[in-house]
Structure formats: C-alpha cells, structure tokens
Design an enzyme around this catalytic site. Structure first.
Site, PDB file in Angstrom:
ATOM      1  CB  SER A   1      39.734  36.563  48.475  1.00  0.00           C
ATOM      2  OG  SER A   1      39.357  37.730  47.780  1.00  0.00           O
ATOM      3  CD  GLU A   2      42.436  39.684  50.204  1.00  0.00           C
ATOM      4  OE1 GLU A   2      43.550  39.166  50.373  1.00  0.00           O
ATOM      5  OE2 GLU A   2      41.809  39.603  49.140  1.00  0.00           O
ATOM      6  CB  THR A   3      36.411  41.731  54.891  1.00  0.00           C
ATOM      7  OG1 THR A   3      35.574  40.658  54.403  1.00  0.00           O
ATOM      8  CG2 THR A   3      35.518  42.820  55.458  1.00  0.00           C
TER       9      THR A   3
END
Length: 287
Positions: free
Chosen positions: A49-51
């Site tokens: 969902s995020e990096t």
C-alpha cells in the site's frame, strides 16, 4: 533506474511483532538519486500500500526527509511506512529519537529496543482536526460501501478527520457489520477522489478504549490496509474533538484481523495537544 531491482528495497511489517501480521511497507533508505517517476515505479513494483523513500539524511542530527508512494500516487503521510522506516533506521544507526520531514509536516519518532530483539516506534502526528461529515459525503460513501444508515453506530457520528491526510470515519453498529466488507471498488474510488479522502476508516467500538478498524484504500490501488497509522492518528483526533477519549488517555485499535494480518496500534490522546502519538512494532519480512 526504473525498477526496484536497481535499488535496495527493505520490506517490513508494521504494527505487529510477527512478519505474517501487520501492514507490509517497502523502505528505501537511500532514495536521493530517485525522481518522482522512479519512486512511483518502484512502489508499483513492490506492490504494498505504501513504500517510504528517504530522499535526504543528516545522521548526526538524526533528521531525514521522507516521502511516501502507493502503487498509484504519492501520499502526504503514511503511518505504517513511517514506523517501518524508523525501525529500519534504528537497526542501522541505533535506537533513539528521529525527525522526519514529510509532505504533511514534521513527524517526530521515538524508537526503543524492547529487550526482546524488536524495536518499538512511537510517532507524533501533525496537529489533528475533525469535522462532521455532510449528508452528501455520508450518503455517497454508504452507497459505495453497500451499507445502510441503519448499519451505523449513532453514538459515534460520521466525521472527516485529519492527521496529515483526510479520512472519512464511519462507525459500524456491530462487529458483524464491520466484518462483512464487500464494497464497490470503482464507486468508492470515485467518492474518495471527489472528496479528497485517503482512506475510509471503518470502526467498531468494543469498549471505551478498544476499537476494531478496517480501512479501504482503493485510491491507492489497494483494496484494504491491514494497519493504518495515519487513520489511527486521525481517529484519535476525532475522539478528542467529540470528548470521547478515555480517561486513561490511550486507546488500542485492532486492525487486519478480517484479512488474516492482525495488527495492533496504540494511540495516545491528550486533551491538551491536538497531536496524537501512535505506537507499534515493525519487523523485517523475509524476501
């Protein structure tokens, strides 16, 4: 440099002590050479969902610039990726206080070794705020979720809450309603893009200091987040605005259980400060 094979991407599960739980996040500790297009491409390839990308660093002052990308777009703030990045840094420069300059503002993080080989991180959010959601906002979200107004808990009114990003807060009237999540992905994406929400924070109140949550995140290309630190901070601000924070000043949020990735987030709510403190562990995920 257009793929994650050309840089080192660390993978951590945040808000858990077990790699099979929590919310996975990618972490790139040396992202200074990367431009936005490259960071977005890496985040899309990683698929979480995020990096988080550390684009500048001052190790002597323990101050870093941090940016966040979902597979589809940059996000102003991400709690679980902040915790993951903080724990990754603590493993390299030692536990202690860190400061992250993010698109949402300055985020302080305390990292502490818990004595069992794990590192716990506590982030302090930007100042939170919360306002009642309009009838149009609630109606559009309920339609996309395939929920009815009767499914909501009248004691916890719908709000739009902010802690770096805006989140629609909807409280389910039962744990069964929260567990049965089968929303229209395209429709909810459109609603969230119209109103500028990062997630829809669905909660059920087990007790005054214990909540269960789910966070659809279709605008990031992800059906659901198993742990959402930014939304947890916003929810703490929501409780503070409504005067519903427990006397002890802290709540526990259980998330990810319905996805098979159980997570636990602790949120400290102060009556004297609009900033929330969100605490959790993060552990490496094996390649």
């Amino acid at each position: 440099m257009t793929s994650s094979t050309t840089v080192t991407v660390l993978r951590y599960a945040a808000f858990t002590s077990h790699p099979g739980g929590g919310n996975p996040a990618g972490v790139v500790l040396d992202a200074a050479p990367l431009d936005e297009e490259q960071m977005l491409a890496i985040a899309a390839e990683v698929g979480y969902s995020e990096t988080a990308f550390l684009t500048s660093r001052d190790e002597q002052r323990r101050r870093f610039t941090l940016r966040y990308f979902s597979p589809l777009a940059e996000v102003a703030f991400c709690g679980h990726a902040t915790v993951a990045a903080a724990v990754a840094l603590a493993g390299r420069i030692g536990p202690g206080d860190l400061v992250f300059d993010t698109p949402a503002g300055e985020i302080g993080v305390e990292t502490v070794a818990d004595g069992q080989g794990a590192v716990r991180a506590t982030l302090t959010s930007v100042p939170t705020r919360s306002r009642p959601a309009s009838a149009a906002e609630v109606g559009a979200a309920l339609s996309a979720l395939r929920w009815d107004a009767a499914d909501l808990d009248p004691a916890l009114p719908p709000h739009v809450a902010f802690a770096g990003n805006e989140h629609l807060v909807l409280a389910a009237g039962s744990r069964a309603r929260l567990a049965d999540l089968n929303y229209d992905f395209a429709a909810l994406t459109g609603v969230m893009e119209t109103y500028g929400w990062t997630t829809v924070h669905l909660v059920w109140r087990e007790s005054d200091d214990r909540f269960h949550a789910r966070d659809p995140f279709p605008v990031g290309g992800v059906t659901e987040d198993p742990a959402t630190g930014a939304a947890a901070a916003a929810f703490g601000g929501y409780l503070r605005t409504l005067g519903l924070a427990p006397a002890a000043g802290a709540i526990t949020i259980r998330q990810g259980e319905d996805m098979g990735r159980p997570s636990e987030l602790r949120v400290e709510v102060s009556p004297h400060d609009a900033r929330m403190r969100v605490t959790g562990h993060a552990v490496p995920i094996a390649e």
